[in-house]
Design a protein around this motif. Sequence first.
Motif, PDB file in Angstrom:
ATOM      1  N   ARG A 268      18.932 -26.008 -26.688  1.00 35.80           N
ATOM      2  CA  ARG A 268      18.500 -24.872 -25.892  1.00 35.80           C
ATOM      3  C   ARG A 268      18.536 -23.579 -26.694  1.00 35.80           C
ATOM      4  O   ARG A 268      17.577 -22.811 -26.727  1.00 35.80           O
ATOM      5  CB  ARG A 268      19.405 -24.771 -24.664  1.00 35.80           C
ATOM      6  N   ALA A 269      19.639 -23.331 -27.365  1.00 34.10           N
ATOM      7  CA  ALA A 269      19.839 -22.053 -28.054  1.00 34.10           C
ATOM      8  C   ALA A 269      19.786 -22.174 -29.565  1.00 34.10           C
ATOM      9  O   ALA A 269      19.799 -21.169 -30.261  1.00 34.10           O
ATOM     10  CB  ALA A 269      21.189 -21.453 -27.642  1.00 34.10           C
ATOM     11  N   GLY A 270      19.711 -23.412 -30.084  1.00 30.58           N
ATOM     12  CA  GLY A 270      19.819 -23.588 -31.520  1.00 30.58           C
ATOM     13  C   GLY A 270      21.255 -23.342 -31.946  1.00 30.58           C
ATOM     14  O   GLY A 270      22.190 -23.593 -31.193  1.00 30.58           O
ATOM     15  N   MET A 271      21.448 -22.838 -33.160  1.00 29.73           N
ATOM     16  CA  MET A 271      22.784 -22.431 -33.583  1.00 29.73           C
ATOM     17  C   MET A 271      22.882 -20.934 -33.322  1.00 29.73           C
ATOM     18  O   MET A 271      22.394 -20.108 -34.098  1.00 29.73           O
ATOM     19  CB  MET A 271      23.033 -22.739 -35.060  1.00 29.73           C
ATOM     20  N   ALA A 272      23.476 -20.603 -32.190  1.00 29.33           N
ATOM     21  CA  ALA A 272      23.580 -19.206 -31.786  1.00 29.33           C
ATOM     22  C   ALA A 272      24.812 -18.592 -32.434  1.00 29.33           C
ATOM     23  O   ALA A 272      25.929 -19.084 -32.253  1.00 29.33           O
ATOM     24  CB  ALA A 272      23.667 -19.099 -30.269  1.00 29.33           C
ATOM     25  N   LEU A 273      24.594 -17.530 -33.188  1.00 27.63           N
ATOM     26  CA  LEU A 273      25.658 -16.916 -33.971  1.00 27.63           C
ATOM     27  C   LEU A 273      25.844 -15.456 -33.584  1.00 27.63           C
ATOM     28  O   LEU A 273      24.898 -14.777 -33.201  1.00 27.63           O
ATOM     29  CB  LEU A 273      25.323 -16.986 -35.469  1.00 27.63           C
ATOM     30  N   ALA A 274      27.066 -15.000 -33.688  1.00 26.88           N
ATOM     31  CA  ALA A 274      27.369 -13.575 -33.564  1.00 26.88           C
ATOM     32  C   ALA A 274      28.134 -13.166 -34.808  1.00 26.88           C
ATOM     33  O   ALA A 274      28.921 -13.941 -35.354  1.00 26.88           O
ATOM     34  CB  ALA A 274      28.204 -13.301 -32.310  1.00 26.88           C
ATOM     35  N   ALA A 275      27.871 -11.967 -35.278  1.00 26.09           N
ATOM     36  CA  ALA A 275      28.523 -11.506 -36.500  1.00 26.09           C
ATOM     37  C   ALA A 275      29.820 -10.781 -36.175  1.00 26.09           C
ATOM     38  O   ALA A 275      29.864  -9.947 -35.271  1.00 26.09           O
ATOM     39  CB  ALA A 275      27.587 -10.577 -37.271  1.00 26.09           C
ATOM     40  N   ALA A 276      30.878 -11.130 -36.913  1.00 25.95           N
ATOM     41  CA  ALA A 276      32.123 -10.387 -36.793  1.00 25.95           C
ATOM     42  C   ALA A 276      31.928  -8.982 -37.360  1.00 25.95           C
ATOM     43  O   ALA A 276      30.971  -8.716 -38.095  1.00 25.95           O
ATOM     44  CB  ALA A 276      33.240 -11.116 -37.541  1.00 25.95           C
ATOM     45  N   GLU A 277      32.822  -8.071 -36.999  1.00 31.54           N
ATOM     46  CA  GLU A 277      32.655  -6.673 -37.399  1.00 31.54           C
ATOM     47  C   GLU A 277      32.582  -6.493 -38.904  1.00 31.54           C
ATOM     48  O   GLU A 277      31.888  -5.605 -39.395  1.00 31.54           O
ATOM     49  CB  GLU A 277      33.802  -5.828 -36.831  1.00 31.54           C
ATOM     50  N   ASP A 278      33.300  -7.334 -39.655  1.00 31.62           N
ATOM     51  CA  ASP A 278      33.344  -7.167 -41.106  1.00 31.62           C
ATOM     52  C   ASP A 278      32.304  -8.031 -41.823  1.00 31.62           C
ATOM     53  O   ASP A 278      32.305  -8.110 -43.048  1.00 31.62           O
ATOM     54  CB  ASP A 278      34.739  -7.490 -41.639  1.00 31.62           C
ATOM     55  N   SER A 279      31.405  -8.664 -41.068  1.00 31.81           N
ATOM     56  CA  SER A 279      30.413  -9.520 -41.688  1.00 31.81           C
ATOM     57  C   SER A 279      29.264  -8.700 -42.254  1.00 31.81           C
ATOM     58  O   SER A 279      28.865  -7.676 -41.692  1.00 31.81           O
ATOM     59  CB  SER A 279      29.860 -10.521 -40.663  1.00 31.81           C
ATOM     60  N   VAL A 280      28.711  -9.190 -43.365  1.00 29.15           N
ATOM     61  CA  VAL A 280      27.545  -8.535 -43.957  1.00 29.15           C
ATOM     62  C   VAL A 280      26.349  -8.629 -43.026  1.00 29.15           C
ATOM     63  O   VAL A 280      25.397  -7.849 -43.129  1.00 29.15           O
ATOM     64  CB  VAL A 280      27.218  -9.175 -45.326  1.00 29.15           C
ATOM     65  N   PHE A 281      26.390  -9.558 -42.064  1.00 31.15           N
ATOM     66  CA  PHE A 281      25.281  -9.731 -41.130  1.00 31.15           C
ATOM     67  C   PHE A 281      25.435  -8.897 -39.865  1.00 31.15           C
ATOM     68  O   PHE A 281      24.570  -8.934 -38.992  1.00 31.15           O
ATOM     69  CB  PHE A 281      25.153 -11.210 -40.736  1.00 31.15           C
ATOM     70  N   ALA A 282      26.524  -8.163 -39.748  1.00 26.78           N
ATOM     71  CA  ALA A 282      26.764  -7.384 -38.543  1.00 26.78           C
ATOM     72  C   ALA A 282      25.739  -6.261 -38.412  1.00 26.78           C
ATOM     73  O   ALA A 282      25.441  -5.556 -39.371  1.00 26.78           O
ATOM     74  CB  ALA A 282      28.179  -6.800 -38.557  1.00 26.78           C
ATOM     75  N   VAL A 283      25.180  -6.138 -37.217  1.00 24.99           N
ATOM     76  CA  VAL A 283      24.314  -5.001 -36.901  1.00 24.99           C
ATOM     77  C   VAL A 283      25.109  -4.127 -35.940  1.00 24.99           C
ATOM     78  O   VAL A 283      25.234  -4.437 -34.759  1.00 24.99           O
ATOM     79  CB  VAL A 283      22.996  -5.454 -36.252  1.00 24.99           C
ATOM     80  N   ARG A 284      25.679  -3.086 -36.467  1.00 27.76           N
ATOM     81  CA  ARG A 284      26.539  -2.233 -35.655  1.00 27.76           C
ATOM     82  C   ARG A 284      25.705  -1.271 -34.822  1.00 27.76           C
ATOM     83  O   ARG A 284      24.740  -0.701 -35.290  1.00 27.76           O
ATOM     84  CB  ARG A 284      27.508  -1.465 -36.545  1.00 27.76           C
ATOM     85  N   MET A 285      26.129  -1.108 -33.564  1.00 26.88           N
ATOM     86  CA  MET A 285      25.397  -0.227 -32.673  1.00 26.88           C
ATOM     87  C   MET A 285      25.335   1.191 -33.226  1.00 26.88           C
ATOM     88  O   MET A 285      24.334   1.893 -33.059  1.00 26.88           O
ATOM     89  CB  MET A 285      26.064  -0.226 -31.288  1.00 26.88           C
TER      90      MET A 285
END
Length: 294
Positions: free
Chosen positions: A85-102
Motif C-alpha cells: 500500500r505505502a511501499g517503504m514509507a520513511l521519515a527522516a530523523a532530525e539529524d538525518s541528511v534527508f531531513a526536510v526541516r519546516m
Amino acid sequence: MTDHPPEHHPDETAGEGSCAPQVTPADAADAARLVSFGLHPKLAPARDAEYTELLRRYRDEPAFARLADAVATGLGLVVLEVSTRAGMALAAAEDSVFAVRMGDYARRAGADSADRFLHGLAHLACAAMAFPRPEDLADDGYIGRITVNGVDSFVRQACRRLEERAEAEGEITDPATDAPGLEAAWRVYARRSSTGATKDARRLAGSTTGIIAKAVAFLADSGFLQRTGDDAGGTYRTTARYQLQVRDMAGSAAMAELLELGVVPVSDGTASLLPPPEEDGLELAPDAGLPFHS
C-alpha cells in the motif's frame, strides 16, 4: 608431548549450529535498493516490478527485513511502514541528511517571520482537515480530500473561535506575532488577506490562499498528497504516506488544540466545515469547495 586443541578459523564456525542464512553483499545491495525506492515518495510499488519483489522479500525474509531496517537507521531514517500500500514509507530523523526541516522550508518560502509562522499553520491545518477523526488515521483505507480554499476557510473559522475564546477569557488582544500557540496564530492569520489583489486577479504568494497553495504543492511533491483538480484553488487527495506522517504528529499539542475547536465536526461518516453562526458575520471564501471525506 602436550596435545593442543585444534585452532578454528573464525569463518569455519561462524555458521555452526545456526540455520539462519548468511547475508551476502548482494543482499546488502538489495536492502539499500529498497531504501532508495522508499526515498522516492511518488513511486508506486505496483508500477515497478523490482520494488514489488523487494517488498515481498522484506515481508517473507526476516533477515532481509532486519538488514533493510539497519540500512535505513544508518541513514538517519525511521521506517514507518513497509507494505504494498505505502511501499517503504520513511521519515527522516532530525539529524538525518534527508531531513526536510519546516524552518528551512519556511525560509525558502519567505524571509518574514510572520510568513514562516503562517506556513507552519497551513501545514498543521492541512493535516487536521485531511484527518479530522482518530478513526480516520486508524483506517488504512481512509482517503481525505482537501482544497486550498477549503483549508483557508477552515483556518479562518478556527481563528474566529480562538478570538471568541480569548475575548471570553479576557486575554490581551494583540500579542507578539512570535508568541507560541494558536492564540497568537489566529491574530497573524486573520490580519492577512485571503487572496491579495493584483490587476490580473492572480493569487498573491503572501496571501493566505497563496501560502496554503505552496504548502499543498510541497506535500504533493513529497508524495503526501495527489492533485485531483483545479477547483476551489486546487483539490487534493491524501496518500498512505501522508496518513502515516500525520499519525506520527497527531499527538502534538497544536494539532489537538486545532481539532478540539470543533470546526470540523463528524457525525455520520462524512466531514465538512461547521457553518458559522449567522450572527458572527463570517463569510466563507468564494467557491471554498468544502470537502467531504470517504
